[in-house]
Design an enzyme around this catalytic site. Structure first.
Site, PDB file in Angstrom:
ATOM      1  N   ASN A 168       0.859  -1.185   0.000  1.00  0.00           N
ATOM      2  CA  ASN A 168       0.000   0.000   0.000  1.00  0.00           C
ATOM      3  C   ASN A 168       0.900   1.241   0.000  1.00  0.00           C
ATOM      4  OD1 ASN A 168      -1.882   1.980   0.461  1.00  0.00           O
ATOM      5  ND2 ASN A 168      -2.470   1.274   2.511  1.00  0.00           N
ATOM      6  N   TRP A 169       1.021   1.853  -1.154  1.00  0.00           N
ATOM      7  CA  TRP A 169       1.944   3.000  -1.277  1.00  0.00           C
ATOM      8  C   TRP A 169       1.348   4.282  -0.692  1.00  0.00           C
ATOM      9  CZ3 TRP A 169       3.949   2.305  -7.047  1.00  0.00           C
ATOM     10  CH2 TRP A 169       4.735   1.143  -7.103  1.00  0.00           C
ATOM     11  N   LYS A 170       0.098   4.232  -0.287  1.00  0.00           N
ATOM     12  CA  LYS A 170      -0.570   5.396   0.312  1.00  0.00           C
ATOM     13  C   LYS A 170      -0.297   6.653  -0.520  1.00  0.00           C
ATOM     14  CE  LYS A 170      -0.411   3.220   4.833  1.00  0.00           C
ATOM     15  NZ  LYS A 170      -0.382   3.373   6.268  1.00  0.00           N
ATOM     16  N   HIS A 172      -9.881   1.226   4.815  1.00  0.00           N
ATOM     17  CA  HIS A 172      -8.571   1.402   5.458  1.00  0.00           C
ATOM     18  C   HIS A 172      -8.725   2.383   6.627  1.00  0.00           C
ATOM     19  CE1 HIS A 172      -4.485   2.623   6.232  1.00  0.00           C
ATOM     20  NE2 HIS A 172      -4.133   1.471   5.689  1.00  0.00           N
ATOM     21  N   GLU A 183      -5.737  -4.621  10.771  1.00  0.00           N
ATOM     22  CA  GLU A 183      -4.697  -3.600  10.917  1.00  0.00           C
ATOM     23  C   GLU A 183      -4.997  -2.765  12.162  1.00  0.00           C
ATOM     24  OE1 GLU A 183      -2.661  -2.590   6.982  1.00  0.00           O
ATOM     25  OE2 GLU A 183      -4.561  -1.537   6.942  1.00  0.00           O
ATOM     26  N   SER A 225       2.982  -1.745  10.420  1.00  0.00           N
ATOM     27  CA  SER A 225       4.442  -1.656  10.580  1.00  0.00           C
ATOM     28  C   SER A 225       5.161  -2.980  10.294  1.00  0.00           C
ATOM     29  CB  SER A 225       4.808  -1.163  11.983  1.00  0.00           C
ATOM     30  OG  SER A 225       4.290   0.133  12.187  1.00  0.00           O
ATOM     31  N   GLY A 242       2.635  -0.819   4.359  1.00  0.00           N
ATOM     32  CA  GLY A 242       2.653   0.563   3.905  1.00  0.00           C
ATOM     33  C   GLY A 242       4.080   1.050   3.708  1.00  0.00           C
TER      34      GLY A 242
HETATM   35  P1  PGA Z   1       2.424   0.508   7.610  1.00  0.00           P
HETATM   36  O1  PGA Z   1       1.003   0.639   6.931  1.00  0.00           O
HETATM   37  O2  PGA Z   1       3.050  -0.766   7.130  1.00  0.00           O
HETATM   38  O3  PGA Z   1       3.173   1.716   7.170  1.00  0.00           O
HETATM   39  O4  PGA Z   1       2.190   0.496   9.094  1.00  0.00           O
HETATM   40  C1  PGA Z   1       0.140  -0.473   6.823  1.00  0.00           C
HETATM   41  C2  PGA Z   1      -1.193  -0.014   6.319  1.00  0.00           C
HETATM   42  O5  PGA Z   1      -1.716   1.004   6.810  1.00  0.00           O
HETATM   43  O6  PGA Z   1      -1.753  -0.622   5.402  1.00  0.00           O
END
Ligand code: PGA
Length: 264
Positions: free
Chosen positions: A13-15, A100, A172, A222, A243
């Protein structure tokens, strides 16, 4: 799903971490690396809406899939700023995230809206990844199970599930999600036993609803090269949604390799 074809799902997930040039570059690097990915891994990237088409084009013909980070549930029309599930499907998406925690908490998306997104994702022919999880305050109040229960039941309520379409549920915990891309901004570590309890609960909730298929369980929060094996080695967990650590080639390749080895 028979055991032979069972896969580990690695979702990136590149957000909003990468701009268009960075997204194109990472996609090109992943396309080059794809032949080395373990065959047991189904890998998908979720680029920004801006870069979706370019990334999908770059990854076409590779083993990598693409997904949408968010969708709107009307196919087309006067909805400034939105992109529909149908549009993503035509642009080559396989998956779409729904619910999400950043959508729920930053953009105040409700459980009802998440359900509408799930329906539109299904009717566009895409596979939904329903994201659920509690905040730290909810956890401290002992409400984790209640929150997850409501999020799942409301998302699936009255939805008729197409045959052969899988359901992914990504657990999550909000407190475990990174606050930014830097290593120092990781969230709190979620013990795999806690994640397993929610995975088991998720299966029970979905089964009790009686409409959707048995979910594939994804963990997110994370995940890093040094923690991915903890989750993947669990028989309750089918993959990870990553992410921050998925936005750098080195850490993502390390996650893919480690997960492939832990799954084998
Ligand atoms: P993160 O994000 O790995 O940076 O904690 C995960 C997510 O929100 O999908």
């Amino acid at each position: 799903m028979d055991i032979q074809s069972k896969k580990v799902y690695l979702f990136a997930n590149w957000k909003m971490y990468l701009d268009d040039a960075e997204s194109r570059q990472l996609a090109a690097e992943l396309a080059a690396a794809a032949p080395t990915f373990p065959p047991s891994a189904e890998t998908a990237v979720f680029p920004s809406a801006l870069s979706f088409t370019a990334v999908a084009e770059t990854l076409r013909g590779t083993s990598l899939r693409v997904g949408a980070q968010n969708v709107y549930w009307v196919d087309k029309g006067g909805y400034t700023g939105e992109v529909s599930a149908e549009m993503y499907a035509r642009a080559g998406a396989r998956y779409a995230l729904a619910g999400h925690s950043e959508r729920r908490h930053v953009f105040k998306e409700t459980n009802h809206e998440v359900r509408q997104k799930i329906e539109s994702i299904l009717s566009a022919g895409l596979t939904p990844i329903l994201c659920v999880g509690e905040t730290m305050a909810e956890r401290q109040d002992g409400k984790t199970k209640e929150v997850v229960d409501i999020q799942i039941r409301s998302a699936l309520e009255g939805v008729s599930w197409p045959e052969d379409r899988p359901l992914f549920v990504a657990y999550e915990p909000v407190w475990a999600i990174s606050k930014g891309a830097a290593e120092s901004q990781a969230g709190l570590y979620c013990d795999v036993r806690e994640a397993e309890q929610i995975a088991a609960l998720t299966k029970q909730i979905v089964a009790a609803g009686g409409k959707a298929p048995e979910p594939l369980l994804i963990f997110g929060g994370s995940v890093r090269p040094d923690t991915v094996a903890d989750y993947i080695a669990s028989s309750y967990i089918d993959g990870v949604l990553v992410g921050a650590a998925s936005t750098r080639l080195d850490s993502w390749l390390a996650i893919v390799t480690t997960a492939g080895a832990a799954w084998a």
